[in-house]
Design a protein around this motif. Structure first.
Motif, PDB file in Angstrom:
ATOM      1  N   SER A  13     -12.897  -1.489   1.239  1.00 53.84           N
ATOM      2  CA  SER A  13     -12.524  -1.706  -0.346  1.00 53.84           C
ATOM      3  C   SER A  13     -13.883  -2.163  -0.973  1.00 53.84           C
ATOM      4  O   SER A  13     -14.069  -1.735  -2.110  1.00 53.84           O
ATOM      5  CB  SER A  13     -11.516  -3.155  -0.286  1.00 53.84           C
ATOM      6  N   ASP A  44      -8.550   4.434  -1.327  1.00 52.07           N
ATOM      7  CA  ASP A  44      -8.841   3.246  -0.332  1.00 52.07           C
ATOM      8  C   ASP A  44      -7.447   3.283   0.489  1.00 52.07           C
ATOM      9  O   ASP A  44      -6.570   3.656   0.037  1.00 52.07           O
ATOM     10  CB  ASP A  44      -8.857   2.225  -1.053  1.00 52.07           C
ATOM     11  N   ARG A  90       0.859  -1.311  -0.030  1.00 53.12           N
ATOM     12  CA  ARG A  90      -0.129   0.037  -0.034  1.00 53.12           C
ATOM     13  C   ARG A  90       0.851   1.402  -0.155  1.00 53.12           C
ATOM     14  O   ARG A  90       0.276   2.353  -0.194  1.00 53.12           O
ATOM     15  CB  ARG A  90      -0.980   0.172   1.401  1.00 53.12           C
TER      16      ARG A  90
HETATM   17 MG   LIG Z   1      -9.375  -3.127   1.918  1.00 56.49          MG
END
Ligand SMILES: [Mg+2]
Ligand SMILES: Nc1nc2c(ncn2[C@@H]2O[C@H](COP(=O)(O)OP(=O)(O)OP(=O)(O)O)[C@@H](O)[C@H]2O)c(=O)[nH]1
Length: 385
Positions: A165, A204, A69
């Motif tokens: 998500s 996100d 991420r």
């Molecule tokens: Mg997620």
């Protein structure tokens, strides 16, 4: 799989359990084993030998998720630092083990001398720390938004598995996505979407958890940097859980938001997974949570229930866009300036008249100010609508 017993030095779990685990791996065709407890290199090594798959612990799992991420250089460095710090006390034992046999997680280490590898990790740590210090200095100089765009940004946040998500996908469904290619500065988890006819950026983020290892806190916070700079935090809460769990997780989230320096960002709370509750149960929970959650809206990301009220509520909390126009002379720099603007804000019209170009655009106020500065530099005139 769970076992309550004294830790076995060789395997962490008992040898009977190891057999069970190996069978389970075969039966499920698992690719990896993850331990909730911290594993010693010898234990990971022995377990891999018995099961033929890679064995990691919770710490390493969290690192893997963060690494996937991390969008900024700083976040990547913080994660690498945490990884090397985890490695250091394990380095000597790992090299000794690697010399016995090559296996996942120990690969390539066989070539190292024990002390050389230890020193390499130590040097790495110093090197990363030095880099982070320079970045920190730079950031203090201009603590501005990372993505310099004229659109408002919305960051999803929430405890892991709350449905961030899923909600991201429900909001940014194929139909609502717009001009992805334009935004080269965006990270992979950010989408440009149209909400109530206004283009916004939706991000996100990685899930919040408690029992986060201390050495991972810095890495976690820098992974969340986008949240600090967003205009709204869309906090997702799993309302299907028991009330005490909801409250505990909610606290983790609100504390984390404060810790990363985002407490001044307005929050809209999506109380997600309403489909799991009976009407009476849902009403009771909504009532009990009303004062604990900022701007609560019940939704189901799965069934796409109430998503439009959520979107309307988000829009209500966004700063209105500013419409402005300017005119600049057609000189060497005007075309690069205009294409810069096209990729960062909503250009409403563009007209050429003689030796000047007139442009009308819409953007968030701070971005419009930036445009005004550039226009004046280019010898143009600027006007708010
Ligand atoms: Mg997620
Ligand atoms: N019943 C129900 N399940 C949902 C809903 N939204 C999400 N889920 C389920 O909840 C689980 C977690 O959803 P995700 O969207 O991956 O959650 P997340 O918050 O992104 O999780 P992390 O990224 O791991 O922090 C999945 O199994 C989803 O199918 C919902 O509205 N109703």
């Amino acid at each position: 799989m769970e076992q309550v017993r004294q830790r076995d030095p060789a395997y962490q779990i008992g040898s009977g359990k190891v057999k069970e685990l190996a069978d389970m791996v075969k039966e499920k065709q698992a690719e990896k084993i993850i331990f909730d407890n911290e594993l010693k290199p010898l234990q990971a090594y022995n377990l891999t030998k018995e099961t033929d798959v890679e064995v990691i612990d919770r710490f390493q799992l969290i690192l893997e998720i963060f690494a996937r991420r991390a969008a900024t250089t700083e976040a990547k460095l913080q994660i690498e630092l945490a990884r090397q710090r985890y490695e250091l006390p394990r380095a000597k034992e790992k090299v000794k083990l690697a010399k016995k046999r090559e296996q996942p997680g120990f690969m390539g280490l066989g070539a190292y001398e024990v002390d050389i590898y230890y020193e390499t990790v130590k040097r790495q740590i110093h090197h990363i720390q030095a880099k982070l210090r320079t970045i920190g200095k730079k950031r203090n100089l201009h603590r501005t938004r990372r993505t310099e765009l004229g659109y408002s940004t919305i960051s999803l946040a929430g405890y892991t598995s709350a449905g961030k998500s899923s909600l991201f996908n429900a909001i940014a469904g194929e139909a609502k996505r717009v001009g992805e290619g334009l935004f080269t500065t965006l990270s992979t988890t950010t989408r440009a979407v149209k909400l109530a006819n206004r283009k916004v950026l939706l991000t996100d983020t990685v899930g919040f958890i408690d029992r986060l290892p201390l050495t991972l806190i810095e890495a976690f916070h820098s992974t969340l940097e986008e949240t600090i700079f967003s205009d709204i935090i869309l906090l997702v809460v799993d309302i299907g859980e028991a009330e005490e769990d909801i409250k505990r997780k909610l606290n983790v989230c609100l504390e984390t938001i404060q810790a990363i320096g985002a407490s001044s960002v307005p929050i809209v709370t999506a109380l997600n997974k309403t489909d799991l509750l009976a009407k009476s149960d849902l009403d009771q929970k909504l009532l009990n949570l009303k004062d604990l959650t900022p701007n609560p809206i019940p939704v189901s990301a799965l069934l796409k229930t109430n998503i439009s009220s959520l979107e309307q509520d988000i829009m209500r909390h966004l700063e209105p866009l500013l419409q402005a126009s300017f005119s600049i002379p057609l000189e060497s720099q005007h075309s690069s300036f205009i294409s810069w603007l096209f990729s960062r804000a909503e250009v409403k019209s563009q007209k050429y008249e003689g030796d000047r170009v007139h442009v009308v655009f819409e953007a968030v106020p701070w971005f419009a100010d930036k445009v005004r500065e550039r226009v004046i530099q280019l010898g143009g005139t600027f006007q708010e609508a």
